[in-house]
Design a protein around this motif. Structure first.
Motif, short mmCIF file in Angstrom:
data_model
loop_
_atom_site.label_atom_id
_atom_site.label_comp_id
_atom_site.label_asym_id
_atom_site.label_seq_id
_atom_site.Cartn_x
_atom_site.Cartn_y
_atom_site.Cartn_z
N TRP B 31 0.84 -0.98 0.21
CA TRP B 31 -0.01 0.05 -0.03
C TRP B 31 0.93 1.11 -0.04
O TRP B 31 1.82 1.34 0.79
N TYR B 32 0.67 1.83 -0.93
CA TYR B 32 1.50 3.37 -1.03
C TYR B 32 0.62 4.52 -1.05
O TYR B 32 -0.27 4.55 -2.00
N LEU B 33 0.87 5.35 -0.17
CA LEU B 33 0.19 6.88 -0.05
C LEU B 33 0.70 7.66 -1.11
O LEU B 33 1.99 7.68 -1.37
N GLU B 34 -0.17 8.32 -1.96
CA GLU B 34 0.30 9.43 -2.69
C GLU B 34 0.43 10.84 -1.90
O GLU B 34 -0.86 11.28 -1.65
N PRO B 35 1.46 11.15 -1.31
CA PRO B 35 1.33 12.36 -0.26
C PRO B 35 1.27 13.76 -1.11
O PRO B 35 1.29 13.82 -2.14
N ASP B 36 0.51 14.67 -0.35
CA ASP B 36 0.14 15.99 -0.95
C ASP B 36 1.18 17.02 -1.01
O ASP B 36 1.13 17.50 -2.21
N GLY B 37 2.38 16.95 -0.42
CA GLY B 37 2.92 17.95 -0.35
C GLY B 37 4.21 17.76 -1.30
O GLY B 37 4.11 16.72 -2.36
N ALA B 38 5.09 19.02 -1.74
CA ALA B 38 6.18 18.88 -2.81
C ALA B 38 7.10 17.71 -2.36
O ALA B 38 7.37 17.27 -1.38
N LEU B 39 7.45 17.03 -3.74
CA LEU B 39 8.41 16.02 -3.28
C LEU B 39 9.68 16.41 -3.76
O LEU B 39 10.10 17.38 -4.55
N ARG B 40 10.83 15.84 -3.03
CA ARG B 40 12.00 16.06 -3.38
C ARG B 40 12.71 14.90 -4.18
O ARG B 40 13.64 15.22 -4.91
N ALA B 41 11.97 13.89 -4.11
CA ALA B 41 12.64 12.78 -4.90
C ALA B 41 11.58 11.65 -5.00
O ALA B 41 10.74 11.58 -4.29
N ARG B 42 11.49 11.04 -6.14
CA ARG B 42 10.62 9.77 -6.29
C ARG B 42 11.46 8.55 -6.66
O ARG B 42 12.33 8.47 -7.67
N VAL B 43 11.46 7.53 -6.01
CA VAL B 43 12.16 6.40 -6.21
C VAL B 43 11.26 5.45 -7.11
O VAL B 43 10.02 5.23 -6.79
N SER B 44 11.76 5.05 -8.15
CA SER B 44 10.89 4.29 -8.93
C SER B 44 11.67 2.94 -9.51
O SER B 44 12.72 2.66 -9.89
N ASN B 45 11.07 1.86 -9.17
CA ASN B 45 11.41 0.42 -9.43
C ASN B 45 12.83 0.29 -9.14
O ASN B 45 13.46 -0.40 -9.86
N LEU B 46 13.21 0.61 -7.95
CA LEU B 46 14.60 0.60 -7.49
C LEU B 46 14.96 -1.20 -7.19
O LEU B 46 14.44 -1.73 -6.56
N LYS B 47 16.05 -1.48 -7.74
CA LYS B 47 16.57 -2.58 -7.39
C LYS B 47 18.08 -2.46 -7.22
O LYS B 47 18.64 -1.72 -7.87
N PHE B 48 18.89 -3.43 -6.45
CA PHE B 48 20.12 -3.13 -6.03
C PHE B 48 20.68 -4.73 -5.71
O PHE B 48 19.90 -5.44 -4.98
#
Lengths: 310, 288
Positions: B31-48
């Motif tokens: 479950w991921y919330l989509e927050p209201d405030g401005a974002l500094r970064a967005r992580v997408s499909n990160l694998k390591f």
């Protein structure tokens, strides 16, 4: 008393276990003291023997300010100790920067692959190559191929080659001993690799590097075989030209190309003379050489002690 | 795994819009919330992947809200520290690691994974689990990052030392002994010094990797106060194994398990009305 030292639940007698462990401690400690005593007393006996037999010479100030002579009791070690210091200077100036740079490169910059593994094994092996082999290398390469002659420079270079593996290995080990946190702290602040090395890693590794360099130099100071191989003389009745003074720019490199002798060679020369009095002179030179070596090792210990305190 | 990314986002959005609070669904995996405030970064499909081939991060996507504190929680070995260390590319110091996916810095829309690691670390500061001041004076420690960036003017340095140490609530304790060795300080002071050192270069994102795990309760309280102060000024991402701490200091919380992100939510909601069964199991102590 017995109830106190026996575990009520398991019935194990802690007192007897503790006694048994303590007796092993005593056996091991006594063995260690015996071994230590044998080692130290051998060295001490050797040194005292040299010092007592050479006493008529090394207590005489003229011994340090005279050139070698045909008359045993007038012979001095002036050219030998000056030569030793000059050769050591060349060795240190060549071996320390080269060795530190090589160690730093191998530890921090080089990729870890089969090629660097081969180099690593070779460096460790070089530390075990007999010093006479280095002497032959210098004779063939520097003296004959390059025609550099039997000079201070050649002697310094061959001893530098010889102690290079010691400096490289001690540099690598002191860099490896730095906690990973320090490295990550520096990188984490945005330092690039060179800044991390120069500002944080090398200063932290400095005591270990200096100790390694001095240990290497104190091995080089007593080394005889490679110096004899390149053809150093034991009878040198002059000093290499002074590196400072004279005409502008007051610094001269003439001394590098000068003939020379060093302490162990001088001693070796006297030992092989038939006159009994030369044995006194040789013993005195030996005592002085041991003091020089001990002084260098003492310096290394002092540096390590100071680094540990801070 | 990566194919259902969009669908889970949709679920999260519908859940958010619908405001379905209350009992977590047994079947809801993420479950991921989509927050209201401005974002500094967005992580997408990160694998390591680590050098030995272990995959430590498995398809993590989450936002990082600007100037807010985001906490990462999860059991040991869940990949939360590994995830944090992706943000300043600390993994790049070790050979053979591999990333895929992106950490997009916003609003400039640059993928942090593609930038030069050295530049990333100049922009993203980090405080480590164990206090790691340099074996130099307190003053030298605070200005270390500035010296690296070539700032050497005495007045500038003096001023930044004072403001950073004040920010880290350390100034009053050390103002009379700035030139004494940093290692003579207590552990809690050393950690606050490390925070001051990181703040001195005005990082765009500040990473904190279990910053209080080596500290006693009093020092921990001081560091937590400090993090609360930072909220509103600096974007903070903090790893903690202490759930109460996450609840106390963060605005958003992400729960990770086995390298996956299970739930990203507003901190109060995550702890009081978790959306996923696994989150609830963890925060209620039934697991982990």
């Amino acid at each position: 008393m017995n109830t106190m030292s026996t575990n009520i639940q398991s019935g194990i007698d802690y007192a007897s276990i503790s006694r048994k462990n303590r007796s092993w401690d005593i056996i091991f400690a006594s063995l260690g003291i015996v071994v230590l005593f044998i080692a130290i007393s051998t060295l001490l006996a050797l040194f005292l023997d040299l010092a007592i037999r050479g006493a008529p010479q090394w207590t005489n100030p003229d011994f340090y300010t005279s050139f070698p002579s045909r008359k045993p009791l007038e012979a001095g070690i002036l050219s030998a100790w000056v030569g030793t210091i000059m050769v050591m200077l060349v060795t240190a100036i060549v071996a320390v920067p080269l060795g530190v740079a090589a160690g730093l490169y191998m530890e921090e910059y080089a990729d870890k692959n089969w090629f660097t593994d081969v180099i690593e094994i070779n460096v460790s092996n070089l530390a075990g190559v007999p010093s006479i082999v280095y002497g032959l290398l210098a004779l063939g390469l520097f003296v004959q191929t390059f025609g550099m002659g039997e000079t201070v420079l050649v002697a310094g270079l061959v001893l530098a080659l010889m102690i290079l593996p010691i400096v490289i290995v001690s540099t690598r080990e002191s860099i490896r001993a730095i906690p990973i946190e320090l490295r990550e702290a520096a990188y984490g602040l945005g330092a690039n690799q060179w800044q991390t090395m120069a500002m944080y890693m090398l200063p932290a590794a400095k005591p270990g590097i200096i100790t390694g360099a001095i240990v290497g130099l104190s091995r080089a100071i007593g080394e005889t075989a490679p110096i004899i191989t390149i053809g150093a003389l034991s009878y040198i009745a002059f000093l290499p030209p002074s590196p400072i003074g004279g005409d502008f720019p007051f610094i001269s490199f003439e001394w590098l190309n000068s003939g020379f002798t060093v302490m162990p060679i001088q001693m070796f020369g006297w030992v092989s003379r038939p006159q009994a009095d030369f044995q006194i002179t040789a013993a005195a030179a030996g005592a002085v050489l041991i003091v020089m070596t001990l002084a260098m090792n003492g310096l290394a210990i002092y540096i390590r002690y100071r680094a540990r305190k801070s | 795994m990566s194919t259902d990314q969009t669908s889970t986002i949709q679920i999260s959005q519908s859940a958010h819009q619908g405001g379905q609070a209350g009992k977590p669904s047994e079947t809801r995996e993420h479950w991921y919330l989509e927050p209201d405030g401005a974002l500094r970064a967005r992580v997408s499909n990160l694998k390591f992947w680590y050098a030995d081939g272990t995959q430590a991060i498995d398809d993590v996507s989450m936002p990082l809200v600007d100037k807010k504190v985001t906490a990462l929680i999860g059991p040991s070995g869940c990949g939360k520290s590994t995830f944090l260390r992706c943000f300043n590319r600390m993994h790049d110091l070790y050979q053979g690691v591999k990333y895929s996916g992106s950490i997009n810095l916003l609003p400039e829309d640059e993928n942090l994974i593609d930038l030069d690691a050295n530049i990333v670390r100049m922009r993203v500061g980090m405080v480590f689990q164990k206090p790691n001041p340099f074996p130099k004076s307190i003053y030298e420690n605070v200005i270390a990052g500035l010296k690296i960036r070539g700032i050497r003017k005495r007045e500038v340095l003096d001023e930044i030392v004072e403001t950073s140490l004040r920010q880290a609530a350390l100034w009053d304790e050390v103002k009379d002994r700035l030139h004494q060795p940093a290692l003579s300080m207590s552990g809690g002071q050393q950690q606050r010094l490390c925070i001051a050192r990181a703040l001195a270069v005005k990082p765009e994102i500040l990473l904190l990797d279990e910053p209080t795990s080596a500290l006693d309760p009093i020092a921990t309280a001081k560091v937590e106060d400090l993090i609360n102060e930072l909220s509103g000024n600096v974007t903070v991402l903090i790893v903690t194994h202490n759930m109460q701490q996450a609840a106390r200091i963060s605005n958003y919380t992400a729960y990770m398990y086995l390298g996956k992100l299970i739930e990203y939510n507003d901190t109060n909601d995550l702890f009081q009305r978790p959306k996923c069964q696994r989150t609830e199991d963890y925060i209620t102590g039934r697991f982990g």
